[in-house]
Design a protein around this motif. Structure first.
Motif, PDB file in Angstrom:
ATOM      1  N   ALA A   1      13.728  -0.318  -5.488  1.00  0.00           N
ATOM      2  CA  ALA A   1      13.504   0.939  -6.201  1.00  0.00           C
ATOM      3  C   ALA A   1      14.103   2.117  -5.445  1.00  0.00           C
ATOM      4  O   ALA A   1      14.665   3.037  -6.049  1.00  0.00           O
ATOM      5  CB  ALA A   1      12.005   1.155  -6.417  1.00  0.00           C
ATOM      6  N   SER A   2      14.005   2.076  -4.117  1.00  0.00           N
ATOM      7  CA  SER A   2      14.590   3.165  -3.329  1.00  0.00           C
ATOM      8  C   SER A   2      16.099   3.203  -3.493  1.00  0.00           C
ATOM      9  O   SER A   2      16.712   4.275  -3.556  1.00  0.00           O
ATOM     10  CB  SER A   2      14.208   3.028  -1.853  1.00  0.00           C
ATOM     11  N   LYS A   3      16.722   2.038  -3.588  1.00  0.00           N
ATOM     12  CA  LYS A   3      18.170   1.990  -3.763  1.00  0.00           C
ATOM     13  C   LYS A   3      18.576   2.403  -5.178  1.00  0.00           C
ATOM     14  O   LYS A   3      19.658   2.959  -5.394  1.00  0.00           O
ATOM     15  CB  LYS A   3      18.694   0.598  -3.424  1.00  0.00           C
ATOM     16  N   GLY A   4      17.703   2.153  -6.152  1.00  0.00           N
ATOM     17  CA  GLY A   4      17.946   2.680  -7.492  1.00  0.00           C
ATOM     18  C   GLY A   4      17.980   4.194  -7.487  1.00  0.00           C
ATOM     19  O   GLY A   4      18.821   4.820  -8.162  1.00  0.00           O
TER      20      GLY A   4
ATOM     21  N   GLY B   1      16.395  -5.956  -8.610  1.00  0.00           N
ATOM     22  CA  GLY B   1      14.977  -5.602  -8.546  1.00  0.00           C
ATOM     23  C   GLY B   1      14.205  -6.255  -7.419  1.00  0.00           C
ATOM     24  O   GLY B   1      13.097  -5.840  -7.097  1.00  0.00           O
ATOM     25  N   SER B   2      14.766  -7.292  -6.799  1.00  0.00           N
ATOM     26  CA  SER B   2      14.146  -7.993  -5.666  1.00  0.00           C
ATOM     27  C   SER B   2      12.680  -8.346  -5.910  1.00  0.00           C
ATOM     28  O   SER B   2      11.808  -8.127  -5.072  1.00  0.00           O
ATOM     29  CB  SER B   2      14.282  -7.163  -4.386  1.00  0.00           C
ATOM     30  N   ALA B   3      12.416  -8.905  -7.064  1.00  0.00           N
ATOM     31  CA  ALA B   3      11.041  -9.303  -7.403  1.00  0.00           C
ATOM     32  C   ALA B   3      10.487 -10.286  -6.387  1.00  0.00           C
ATOM     33  O   ALA B   3      11.195 -11.150  -5.877  1.00  0.00           O
ATOM     34  CB  ALA B   3      11.025  -9.946  -8.789  1.00  0.00           C
ATOM     35  N   ASN B   4       9.218 -10.109  -6.054  1.00  0.00           N
ATOM     36  CA  ASN B   4       8.472 -10.966  -5.121  1.00  0.00           C
ATOM     37  C   ASN B   4       8.921 -10.813  -3.669  1.00  0.00           C
ATOM     38  O   ASN B   4       8.414 -11.520  -2.801  1.00  0.00           O
ATOM     39  CB  ASN B   4       8.581 -12.442  -5.528  1.00  0.00           C
ATOM     40  N   GLU B   5       9.849  -9.923  -3.393  1.00  0.00           N
ATOM     41  CA  GLU B   5      10.333  -9.753  -2.026  1.00  0.00           C
ATOM     42  C   GLU B   5      10.308  -8.286  -1.590  1.00  0.00           C
ATOM     43  O   GLU B   5       9.532  -7.907  -0.717  1.00  0.00           O
ATOM     44  CB  GLU B   5      11.766 -10.300  -1.898  1.00  0.00           C
ATOM     45  N   TYR B   6      11.168  -7.476  -2.213  1.00  0.00           N
ATOM     46  CA  TYR B   6      11.374  -6.097  -1.744  1.00  0.00           C
ATOM     47  C   TYR B   6      11.480  -5.135  -2.914  1.00  0.00           C
ATOM     48  O   TYR B   6      12.417  -4.342  -3.004  1.00  0.00           O
ATOM     49  CB  TYR B   6      12.659  -5.997  -0.920  1.00  0.00           C
ATOM     50  N   ILE B   7      10.538  -5.153  -3.824  1.00  0.00           N
ATOM     51  CA  ILE B   7      10.653  -4.312  -5.002  1.00  0.00           C
ATOM     52  C   ILE B   7      10.645  -2.825  -4.630  1.00  0.00           C
ATOM     53  O   ILE B   7      11.280  -2.001  -5.295  1.00  0.00           O
ATOM     54  CB  ILE B   7       9.542  -4.649  -6.022  1.00  0.00           C
ATOM     55  N   ASP B   8       9.980  -2.483  -3.536  1.00  0.00           N
ATOM     56  CA  ASP B   8       9.974  -1.089  -3.087  1.00  0.00           C
ATOM     57  C   ASP B   8      11.348  -0.687  -2.546  1.00  0.00           C
ATOM     58  O   ASP B   8      11.862   0.401  -2.831  1.00  0.00           O
ATOM     59  CB  ASP B   8       8.883  -0.846  -2.049  1.00  0.00           C
ATOM     60  N   TYR B   9      11.948  -1.563  -1.783  1.00  0.00           N
ATOM     61  CA  TYR B   9      13.303  -1.327  -1.264  1.00  0.00           C
ATOM     62  C   TYR B   9      14.292  -1.212  -2.420  1.00  0.00           C
ATOM     63  O   TYR B   9      15.140  -0.300  -2.451  1.00  0.00           O
ATOM     64  CB  TYR B   9      13.685  -2.472  -0.340  1.00  0.00           C
TER      65      TYR B   9
ATOM     66  N   ASP C   1       0.839  -1.192   0.000  1.00  0.00           N
ATOM     67  CA  ASP C   1       0.000   0.000   0.000  1.00  0.00           C
ATOM     68  C   ASP C   1       0.879   1.250   0.000  1.00  0.00           C
ATOM     69  O   ASP C   1       2.103   1.191   0.163  1.00  0.00           O
ATOM     70  CB  ASP C   1      -0.968   0.013   1.185  1.00  0.00           C
ATOM     71  N   ALA C   2       0.237   2.390  -0.177  1.00  0.00           N
ATOM     72  CA  ALA C   2       0.974   3.650  -0.287  1.00  0.00           C
ATOM     73  C   ALA C   2       1.724   3.981   0.999  1.00  0.00           C
ATOM     74  O   ALA C   2       2.823   4.562   0.946  1.00  0.00           O
ATOM     75  CB  ALA C   2       0.020   4.789  -0.649  1.00  0.00           C
ATOM     76  N   LYS C   3       1.164   3.601   2.144  1.00  0.00           N
ATOM     77  CA  LYS C   3       1.835   3.889   3.413  1.00  0.00           C
ATOM     78  C   LYS C   3       3.201   3.220   3.462  1.00  0.00           C
ATOM     79  O   LYS C   3       4.200   3.845   3.842  1.00  0.00           O
ATOM     80  CB  LYS C   3       0.962   3.426   4.583  1.00  0.00           C
ATOM     81  N   ARG C   4       3.237   1.949   3.098  1.00  0.00           N
ATOM     82  CA  ARG C   4       4.508   1.218   3.095  1.00  0.00           C
ATOM     83  C   ARG C   4       5.485   1.826   2.087  1.00  0.00           C
ATOM     84  O   ARG C   4       6.649   2.090   2.403  1.00  0.00           O
ATOM     85  CB  ARG C   4       4.253  -0.251   2.759  1.00  0.00           C
ATOM     86  N   ILE C   5       5.018   2.045   0.862  1.00  0.00           N
ATOM     87  CA  ILE C   5       5.889   2.550  -0.193  1.00  0.00           C
ATOM     88  C   ILE C   5       6.465   3.915   0.177  1.00  0.00           C
ATOM     89  O   ILE C   5       7.668   4.167   0.038  1.00  0.00           O
ATOM     90  CB  ILE C   5       5.113   2.630  -1.526  1.00  0.00           C
ATOM     91  N   ASN C   6       5.616   4.791   0.670  1.00  0.00           N
ATOM     92  CA  ASN C   6       6.082   6.136   1.014  1.00  0.00           C
ATOM     93  C   ASN C   6       7.051   6.127   2.185  1.00  0.00           C
ATOM     94  O   ASN C   6       8.007   6.918   2.219  1.00  0.00           O
ATOM     95  CB  ASN C   6       4.891   7.049   1.313  1.00  0.00           C
ATOM     96  N   LYS C   7       6.849   5.235   3.144  1.00  0.00           N
ATOM     97  CA  LYS C   7       7.772   5.130   4.270  1.00  0.00           C
ATOM     98  C   LYS C   7       9.150   4.678   3.799  1.00  0.00           C
ATOM     99  O   LYS C   7      10.181   5.209   4.238  1.00  0.00           O
ATOM    100  CB  LYS C   7       7.220   4.164   5.321  1.00  0.00           C
ATOM    101  N   ILE C   8       9.174   3.694   2.901  1.00  0.00           N
ATOM    102  CA  ILE C   8      10.436   3.226   2.333  1.00  0.00           C
ATOM    103  C   ILE C   8      11.149   4.365   1.610  1.00  0.00           C
ATOM    104  O   ILE C   8      12.353   4.605   1.809  1.00  0.00           O
ATOM    105  CB  ILE C   8      10.195   2.054   1.362  1.00  0.00           C
ATOM    106  N   LEU C   9      10.427   5.076   0.765  1.00  0.00           N
ATOM    107  CA  LEU C   9      11.055   6.128  -0.039  1.00  0.00           C
ATOM    108  C   LEU C   9      11.515   7.302   0.814  1.00  0.00           C
ATOM    109  O   LEU C   9      12.599   7.859   0.596  1.00  0.00           O
ATOM    110  CB  LEU C   9      10.092   6.602  -1.127  1.00  0.00           C
ATOM    111  N   THR C  10      10.716   7.665   1.806  1.00  0.00           N
ATOM    112  CA  THR C  10      11.100   8.786   2.662  1.00  0.00           C
ATOM    113  C   THR C  10      12.346   8.451   3.475  1.00  0.00           C
ATOM    114  O   THR C  10      13.276   9.254   3.580  1.00  0.00           O
ATOM    115  CB  THR C  10       9.943   9.153   3.606  1.00  0.00           C
TER     116      THR C  10
END
Length: 243
Positions: free
Chosen positions: A154-157, A144-152, A101-110
């Motif tokens: 992306a943040s490292k990218g 890309g950490s598919a199926n595990e940490y794609i948000d993480y 969800d957006a909460k998780r994604i935004n927390k990772i990116l912030t």
């Protein structure tokens, strides 16, 4: 040069190992932490017992005003910083994108991206020729950490794009910006992701047939910060066992 470094997220893992390594090389160290005060103080105590100089400072480095206070604290304690290690990072339990969800994604990116921008901004206000920044990315930025940490991943990218762009912006000023990509390292972050033994599971797929240590990553960071890497900027060093 009077070497003064801030290491974000330095109470455990790669950050703590980097603090100890740099202190042994004569750096004055600010151990940044967000929650675990006792662990941060333990790192500081170890440095002092070994004859180094260090102090701990609590700050959520995704928050602009707290970043400002962190750097002002170092100004008062040691003077203007000469080196910065952007290490702080979080991940959440393994998940496919469809279940995020957006909460998780935004927390990772912030936490993983905004904090690096903010700390770099404050650092370069103070830095002079000969200073250096190392950003900690991850092998996940390539896989890309598919199926595990794609948000993480992306943040490292994003961290890697920041590294490249900022290295060019600052090159003429003699300030270097580089990046390390750890992968398959034995740290507590895998427990945060819900699989504390992840490195052991993946070991057969690592060319070197073992996981790495936080100390091995710290040594790569130390080299990139050092005068030995004086003609190295905008560079990415993989510490991933050949993966």
């Amino acid at each position: 040069m009077n070497k003064i470094v801030i290491i974000t997220g330095a109470s455990r893992g790669i950050g703590a190992a980097t603090a100890l390594t740099l202190a042994s090389q004569g750096y004055k160290v600010c151990v940044n932490y967000r929650i675990n005060k006792s662990a941060a103080n333990q790192v500081v105590d170890t440095i002092i017992q070994q004859g180094g100089q260090a102090f701990a400072h609590q700050a959520d480095v995704s928050q602009e005003h707290e970043v400002s206070e962190l750097f002002l604290a170092v100004d008062r304690q040691f003077g203007c910083i000469t080196h910065l290690v952007n290490n702080v990072g979080i991940l959440f339990p393994q998940s496919k994108l469809i279940d995020m969800d957006a909460k998780r994604i935004n927390k990772i990116l912030t936490t993983n991206v905004t904090s690096y921008f903010l700390c770099c901004k404050e650092a370069i206000k103070r830095m002079q020729a000969g200073s250096a920044i190392v950003n900690v990315s991850s092998g996940a930025a390539r896989s890309g950490s598919a199926n595990e940490y794609i948000d993480y991943a992306a943040s490292k990218g994003a961290v890697e794009t920041l590294t490249k762009g900022l290295s060019i912006e600052l090159a003429a000023q003699g300030i270097r910006v580089n990046c390390v990509r750890p992968g398959f390292i034995h740290t507590d972050i895998h427990r945060d992701g819900g699989e504390p033994n992840r490195v052991a599971r993946l070991t057969p797929h690592i060319p070197m047939q073992r996981g790495g240590t936080a100390e091995e990553v710290a040594k790569a960071i130390a080299w990139l910060l050092s005068a030995d890497a004086s003609y190295t900027t905008g560079t990415f060093v993989d510490v991933t066992g050949g993966k």
